[in-house]
Motif scaffolding. Structure first.
Motif, PDB file in Angstrom:
ATOM      1  N   LEU A  48      -5.547  18.207  36.214  1.00 35.99           N
ATOM      2  CA  LEU A  48      -4.989  19.342  35.091  1.00 35.99           C
ATOM      3  C   LEU A  48      -4.366  18.826  33.903  1.00 35.99           C
ATOM      4  O   LEU A  48      -4.755  19.367  32.879  1.00 35.99           O
ATOM      5  CB  LEU A  48      -3.825  20.026  35.940  1.00 35.99           C
ATOM      6  N   SER A  49      -3.962  17.745  34.128  1.00 40.21           N
ATOM      7  CA  SER A  49      -3.340  17.327  32.802  1.00 40.21           C
ATOM      8  C   SER A  49      -4.597  16.405  31.797  1.00 40.21           C
ATOM      9  O   SER A  49      -4.690  16.975  30.801  1.00 40.21           O
ATOM     10  CB  SER A  49      -2.337  16.020  32.916  1.00 40.21           C
ATOM     11  N   ARG A  94      -4.378  17.722  19.253  1.00 30.74           N
ATOM     12  CA  ARG A  94      -3.004  18.008  19.076  1.00 30.74           C
ATOM     13  C   ARG A  94      -2.076  16.518  19.741  1.00 30.74           C
ATOM     14  O   ARG A  94      -1.494  16.126  19.327  1.00 30.74           O
ATOM     15  CB  ARG A  94      -2.671  19.098  19.882  1.00 30.74           C
ATOM     16  N   PHE A  95      -2.980  16.371  20.994  1.00 27.78           N
ATOM     17  CA  PHE A  95      -2.315  15.054  21.572  1.00 27.78           C
ATOM     18  C   PHE A  95      -2.312  13.851  20.814  1.00 27.78           C
ATOM     19  O   PHE A  95      -1.763  12.946  20.855  1.00 27.78           O
ATOM     20  CB  PHE A  95      -2.787  14.928  23.005  1.00 27.78           C
ATOM     21  N   LEU A  96      -3.619  13.787  20.177  1.00 33.40           N
ATOM     22  CA  LEU A  96      -3.768  12.558  19.558  1.00 33.40           C
ATOM     23  C   LEU A  96      -2.965  12.500  18.231  1.00 33.40           C
ATOM     24  O   LEU A  96      -2.420  11.202  17.874  1.00 33.40           O
ATOM     25  CB  LEU A  96      -5.388  12.605  18.821  1.00 33.40           C
ATOM     26  N   LEU A  97      -2.917  13.517  17.632  1.00 31.30           N
ATOM     27  CA  LEU A  97      -1.645  13.447  16.697  1.00 31.30           C
ATOM     28  C   LEU A  97      -0.400  13.092  17.022  1.00 31.30           C
ATOM     29  O   LEU A  97       0.304  12.431  16.438  1.00 31.30           O
ATOM     30  CB  LEU A  97      -1.530  14.970  15.856  1.00 31.30           C
ATOM     31  N   THR A 107      -8.078  17.014  27.076  1.00 34.01           N
ATOM     32  CA  THR A 107      -9.467  17.020  26.581  1.00 34.01           C
ATOM     33  C   THR A 107      -9.885  18.115  25.690  1.00 34.01           C
ATOM     34  O   THR A 107     -10.545  18.307  24.766  1.00 34.01           O
ATOM     35  CB  THR A 107     -10.482  16.738  27.700  1.00 34.01           C
ATOM     36  N   ARG A 108      -9.155  19.301  26.252  1.00 28.80           N
ATOM     37  CA  ARG A 108      -9.439  20.629  25.512  1.00 28.80           C
ATOM     38  C   ARG A 108      -8.742  20.560  24.075  1.00 28.80           C
ATOM     39  O   ARG A 108      -9.155  21.268  23.053  1.00 28.80           O
ATOM     40  CB  ARG A 108      -9.000  21.782  26.273  1.00 28.80           C
ATOM     41  N   ASN A 109      -7.413  19.914  24.162  1.00 21.06           N
ATOM     42  CA  ASN A 109      -6.551  20.154  22.921  1.00 21.06           C
ATOM     43  C   ASN A 109      -6.333  18.587  22.449  1.00 21.06           C
ATOM     44  O   ASN A 109      -5.282  18.311  22.322  1.00 21.06           O
ATOM     45  CB  ASN A 109      -5.222  20.657  23.269  1.00 21.06           C
TER      46      ASN A 109
END
Length: 382
Positions: free
Chosen positions: A5-6, A16-19, A11-13
């Motif tokens: 799930l995580s 946002r997570f990389l930022l 991978t879909r967002n």
């Protein structure tokens, strides 16, 4: 299931997570550079004293372990030599001078340290040979002087000092090169004590009254250090004895400098916890309906909680890794004059602390995820 799930959500967002990983990378860079600056400044103040080949340092009584204010005369030096248990002693004198070059190269201010050849205080050389005699116009330069000036073994150079109101120049020759021996944030040159007495600012020639700032003492048995410390102070009047650590910690500004930089690092870590906690809390609030749907189709609180923790850990590790690698690459571009030092222990401690602040900061958002009610989240509650 929690890991799936995580990873699926990240991978879909991914943008946002990389930022947010880059935000953690910036925090990592700030913490690592602050620690490196604290270690570099600390080393610049204490390097010569910390590496001194002596067990104890004798100061004049009543100077609060200030090397610059301390004065030890020849009578006290002889009394120190006669104390049973003392293996060897060496005088240390300190001043500042300027190394001069031709018109195309800027002068370099250095700490000049006067020592007795072959006695405690003279550093081992990594190139060349030790000091030969007490009057020789030769010097051991530390690695920092060699790097900044390009001086090599056997190369002559000039020292400029102010004696009285006149500038005086003295010719010296490089006899050896030691490892780093900074003193009060300055690279150092080590010269024989009689040459030091002749060159030092304000001397105007060799004085008949021998005076040194402090005396470095080697003990026959270092295990007897506490007892020898008391014996020296009892048998040599008007002296105060300190260990190397006590001596450099008493240097003016050292404790305040380290305390200030340590406080900055602590506040950056606290800010990191708040920033990471705030990010994941906002993200949890935005996906309350999604969490409610997961719970409605049978996902347990354990699955939801572990998925949130896995996200926090992955984002934190990616951010800390980017920050650590970026800091290392950036540090390679810095000149040798910038006082930064990346010690293995400090870097490891900082990376572990930064890796832990992610899960700590995200605990509030995890707790909020576990409290989401499926019907309320989906707007079906009556």
């Amino acid at each position: 299931m929690p890991i799936y799930l995580s990873i699926k959500e990240m991978t879909r967002n991914w943008g946002r997570f990389l930022l947010f990983s880059l935000v953690i990378a910036l925090i990592t860079t700030l913490v690592l550079f602050t620690n490196a600056l604290a270690d570099g400044l600390g080393l610049g103040n204490k390097e010569y004293i910390e590496k001194l080949n002596a067990d104890l340092i004798v100061f004049k009584q009543g100077v609060d372990l200030s090397i610059g204010a301390s004065r030890i005369d020849r009578n006290s030096l002889n009394e120190i030599r006669r104390v049973p248990g003392v293996k060897d002693v060496g005088t240390l004198s300190f001043t500042n001078v300027s190394v001069q070059f031709d018109a195309n190269q800027k002068p370099l201010n250095v700490a000049m340290i006067g020592v007795e050849p072959g006695r405690p205080g003279e550093p081992p050389v990594v190139q060349g040979r030790p000091l030969s005699t007490s009057r020789a116009r030769e010097a051991i330069i530390d690695r920092n002087v060699a790097l900044r000036t390009g001086l090599k073994l056997g190369v002559p150079f000039k020292i400029k000092v102010i004696q009285g109101s006149k500038e005086q120049y003295f010719d010296m020759v490089v006899s050896g090169i030691s490892d780093g021996r900074q003193y009060f944030l300055q690279p150092s040159i080590i010269v024989p004590y009689l040459a030091f007495d002749e060159i030092k600012p304000g001397a105007g020639g060799t004085s008949n009254d021998f005076i040194a700032n402090v005396v470095a003492v080697q003990l026959s048995d270092p295990a007897t250090l506490p007892a020898m410390r008391m014996a020296l102070m009892d048998q040599v009047p008007n002296t105060q004895v300190a260990t190397r650590k006590e001596a450099y910690e008493a240097a003016p500004g050292y404790a305040a400098q380290q305390s200030t930089l340590g406080t900055q690092t602590a506040f950056v870590l606290i800010i990191g916890v708040l920033v990471i906690g705030g990010f994941f809390q906002i993200q949890t609030l935005q996906k309350v309906p999604q969490i409610g749907m997961l719970k409605a189709i049978g996902a347990s609180n354990t699955t939801v909680g572990l998925a949130a923790i896995a996200q926090i850990i992955v984002v934190t590790i990616v951010g800390v890794t980017i920050g650590a690698v970026g800091t290392l690459l950036l540090s390679l571009t810095f000149p040798a004059t910038i006082p930064i030092l990346f010690s293995a222990n400090a870097v490891l401690f900082s990376v572990l602390a930064l890796t832990l602040i992610g899960p700590i900061g995200g605990l509030v958002s995890v707790r909020y995820s576990l409290q989401v009610e499926p019907l309320t989240a989906l707007g079906l509650a009556q």
